[in-house]
Design a protein around this motif. Structure first.
Motif, PDB file in Angstrom:
ATOM      1  N   GLU A 277       0.311   6.752  -6.729  1.00 19.86           N
ATOM      2  CA  GLU A 277      -0.858   7.618  -6.862  1.00 19.86           C
ATOM      3  C   GLU A 277      -0.457   9.090  -6.948  1.00 19.86           C
ATOM      4  O   GLU A 277      -1.108   9.890  -7.639  1.00 19.86           O
ATOM      5  CB  GLU A 277      -1.788   7.399  -5.664  1.00 19.86           C
ATOM      6  CG  GLU A 277      -3.082   8.189  -5.713  1.00 19.86           C
ATOM      7  CD  GLU A 277      -4.009   7.746  -6.835  1.00 19.86           C
ATOM      8  OE1 GLU A 277      -4.849   8.569  -7.258  1.00 19.86           O
ATOM      9  OE2 GLU A 277      -3.889   6.589  -7.286  1.00 19.86           O
ATOM     10  N   ARG A 278       0.622   9.479  -6.269  1.00 18.88           N
ATOM     11  CA  ARG A 278       1.004  10.888  -6.241  1.00 18.88           C
ATOM     12  C   ARG A 278       1.989  11.259  -7.350  1.00 18.88           C
ATOM     13  O   ARG A 278       2.430  12.401  -7.430  1.00 18.88           O
ATOM     14  CB  ARG A 278       1.632  11.237  -4.885  1.00 18.88           C
ATOM     15  CG  ARG A 278       3.035  10.696  -4.657  1.00 18.88           C
ATOM     16  CD  ARG A 278       3.612  11.133  -3.325  1.00 18.88           C
ATOM     17  NE  ARG A 278       5.011  10.762  -3.159  1.00 18.88           N
ATOM     18  CZ  ARG A 278       6.033  11.501  -3.581  1.00 18.88           C
ATOM     19  NH1 ARG A 278       5.810  12.665  -4.175  1.00 18.88           N
ATOM     20  NH2 ARG A 278       7.282  11.096  -3.395  1.00 18.88           N
TER      21      ARG A 278
ATOM     22  N   GLU B 199       0.818  -1.210   0.000  1.00 23.92           N
ATOM     23  CA  GLU B 199       0.000   0.000   0.000  1.00 23.92           C
ATOM     24  C   GLU B 199       0.853   1.263   0.000  1.00 23.92           C
ATOM     25  O   GLU B 199       0.467   2.293  -0.580  1.00 23.92           O
ATOM     26  CB  GLU B 199      -0.938   0.001   1.214  1.00 23.92           C
ATOM     27  CG  GLU B 199      -2.077  -1.007   1.142  1.00 23.92           C
ATOM     28  CD  GLU B 199      -1.602  -2.445   1.320  1.00 23.92           C
ATOM     29  OE1 GLU B 199      -2.297  -3.361   0.821  1.00 23.92           O
ATOM     30  OE2 GLU B 199      -0.532  -2.658   1.948  1.00 23.92           O
ATOM     31  N   ASP B 200       2.028   1.188   0.637  1.00 22.30           N
ATOM     32  CA  ASP B 200       2.935   2.341   0.621  1.00 22.30           C
ATOM     33  C   ASP B 200       3.423   2.623  -0.797  1.00 22.30           C
ATOM     34  O   ASP B 200       3.507   3.787  -1.222  1.00 22.30           O
ATOM     35  CB  ASP B 200       4.137   2.080   1.531  1.00 22.30           C
ATOM     36  CG  ASP B 200       3.757   1.970   2.993  1.00 22.30           C
ATOM     37  OD1 ASP B 200       2.749   2.595   3.392  1.00 22.30           O
ATOM     38  OD2 ASP B 200       4.461   1.248   3.737  1.00 22.30           O
TER      39      ASP B 200
ATOM     40  N   ALA C 167       0.634   4.109  -2.786  1.00 23.13           N
ATOM     41  CA  ALA C 167       0.422   5.509  -2.430  1.00 23.13           C
ATOM     42  C   ALA C 167       1.419   6.406  -3.160  1.00 23.13           C
ATOM     43  O   ALA C 167       1.081   7.508  -3.605  1.00 23.13           O
ATOM     44  CB  ALA C 167       0.539   5.691  -0.916  1.00 23.13           C
ATOM     45  N   GLU C 168       2.670   5.932  -3.284  1.00 25.15           N
ATOM     46  CA  GLU C 168       3.670   6.679  -4.046  1.00 25.15           C
ATOM     47  C   GLU C 168       3.265   6.777  -5.515  1.00 25.15           C
ATOM     48  O   GLU C 168       3.397   7.826  -6.152  1.00 25.15           O
ATOM     49  CB  GLU C 168       5.037   6.016  -3.919  1.00 25.15           C
ATOM     50  CG  GLU C 168       5.703   6.184  -2.579  1.00 25.15           C
ATOM     51  CD  GLU C 168       6.028   7.644  -2.300  1.00 25.15           C
ATOM     52  OE1 GLU C 168       6.635   8.291  -3.167  1.00 25.15           O
ATOM     53  OE2 GLU C 168       5.656   8.128  -1.218  1.00 25.15           O
TER      54      GLU C 168
END
Length: 356
Positions: free
Chosen positions: A137-138, A130-131, A134-135
């Motif tokens: 996604e940005r 998930e980390d 998340a990276e």
């Protein structure tokens, strides 16, 4: 070993071995070079990218600072089949996340089929898939990095005096992310090189009384280097122009041409280039994800043997000479070092006078 996850555009996550901790996002690209990892990792053209090495073992001859092309590692993260301790420790000291023990053949194959893609990486004792997602996604696209020139350019003018006599040429080099060996190649031929910020003004260039205006290599979309393009428009026909890699693209855009993003770019040390006049084929070092689509007022003089993209542009009337590849050959073959002699012979010793 810390956990490590690589999240690919589309949502697929690959587990790996963590070698240097941290999180990062960027455009996932690959290089086919099997030597020159120090030069590649310090090449400013890799800014905002995640670099995958297709060669399986990276670091087999250590890390030596004299081979660096700049003062830091530029990729946001590094992916390899296997990294030696020397390279892993170097990347950790630089704060650059790194992973290995994953199938880079499959990864490179995916990039070739789908094109360069966004990627997120998470490495650490408590890292999770998930980390990495998340990276991902940005992560912005390469064309969205409008301030990328500020990340790789000098902030103030630097002067490197030539190794020759007082009759040497003066080169105004616009630093869009210049490799150190480009500057060295000009200095070794007796040129005084004024390394200028990417957003230098025409008045500042004029004050140097240069013999050649040189636009350097650099990262990302040439459309993000508007100031350099405006310089070319200002001095075209008044001052000889030269460029390498991104520099070729900027000059082409300034002289009526267009550029486009490539599927996965050219990154390696064995790219074959054919000269259209002589028919000679030379091997070249390359690192770019954009190319000239329409040369505008320039003539295509060299092409890539693999895909026919422009590798050399010229205009004798305007004294313009550019190359898409890296003639300084660090790393890579020395077939094209004569480019720098050709650049310095573009103009006799003369001083700039800009027409009103």
């Amino acid at each position: 070993m810390p956990g490590a996850y690589v999240a690919l555009e589309g949502g697929h996550v690959v587990e790996a071995r963590g070698r240097a901790p941290g999180t990062a996002c960027g455009e996932l690209v690959f290089t086919t070079a099997y030597t020159g990892y120090e030069e590649s990792l310090t090449d400013p053209s890799y800014e905002e990218q995640i670099l995958t090495f297709s060669y399986p073992l990276i670091g087999n001859y250590g890390v030596r600072e004299e081979r660096f092309e700049s003062d830091r590692v530029h990729p946001r993260a590094v992916v390899s089949r296997e990294l030696t301790e020397d390279v892993a420790e170097w990347l950790e000291a630089e704060g650059v996340p790194a992973v290995d023990h994953l199938d880079t053949r499959d990864l490179v194959g995916g990039i070739r089929e789908q094109g360069a893609m966004k990627c997120g990486i998470a490495v650490g004792e408590n890292a999770t898939p998930e980390d990495a997602l998340a990276e991902l996604e940005r992560c912005p696209g390469m064309s969205d990095h409008h301030d990328i020139g500020e990340q790789v350019s000098v902030s103030e003018t630097e002067i490197h005096l030539g190794d020759g006599d007082e009759d040497g040429k003066t080169v105004a080099l616009v630093d869009c992310g210049a490799k150190g060996s480009i500057i060295d190649s000009l200095v070794e031929r007796g040129a005084d090189v004024h390394v200028l910020p990417h957003d230098v003004t025409a008045d500042e260039v004029e004050a140097i009384e240069a013999d050649v205006l040189f636009i350097s290599n650099g990262p990302g979309d040439p459309a993000n280097f508007e100031a350099a393009q405006e310089l070319v428009e200002t001095f075209a026909g008044e001052l000889p122009l030269a460029g390498i890699c991104l520099g070729q693209q900027i000059i082409a855009r300034a002289l009526g041409g267009t550029t486009e993003k490539m599927d996965f770019g050219h990154r390696g040390v064995n790219q074959p280039v054919r000269d259209l006049e002589s028919g000679q084929v030379v091997m070249t070092t390359q690192n770019h994800g954009y190319t000239v689509a329409d040369p505008g007022d320039l003539e295509v003089t060299q092409i890539n043997v693999n895909d026919d993209t422009p590798e050399g542009l010229e205009n004798d009337e305007l004294d313009v000479l550019t190359r898409q590849y890296h003639p300084e050959a660090n790393p890579g073959p020395n077939d094209t070092l004569g480019f720098f002699d050709d650049v310095l012979s573009l103009a006799p010793r003369k001083r700039l006078v800009v027409a009103d």
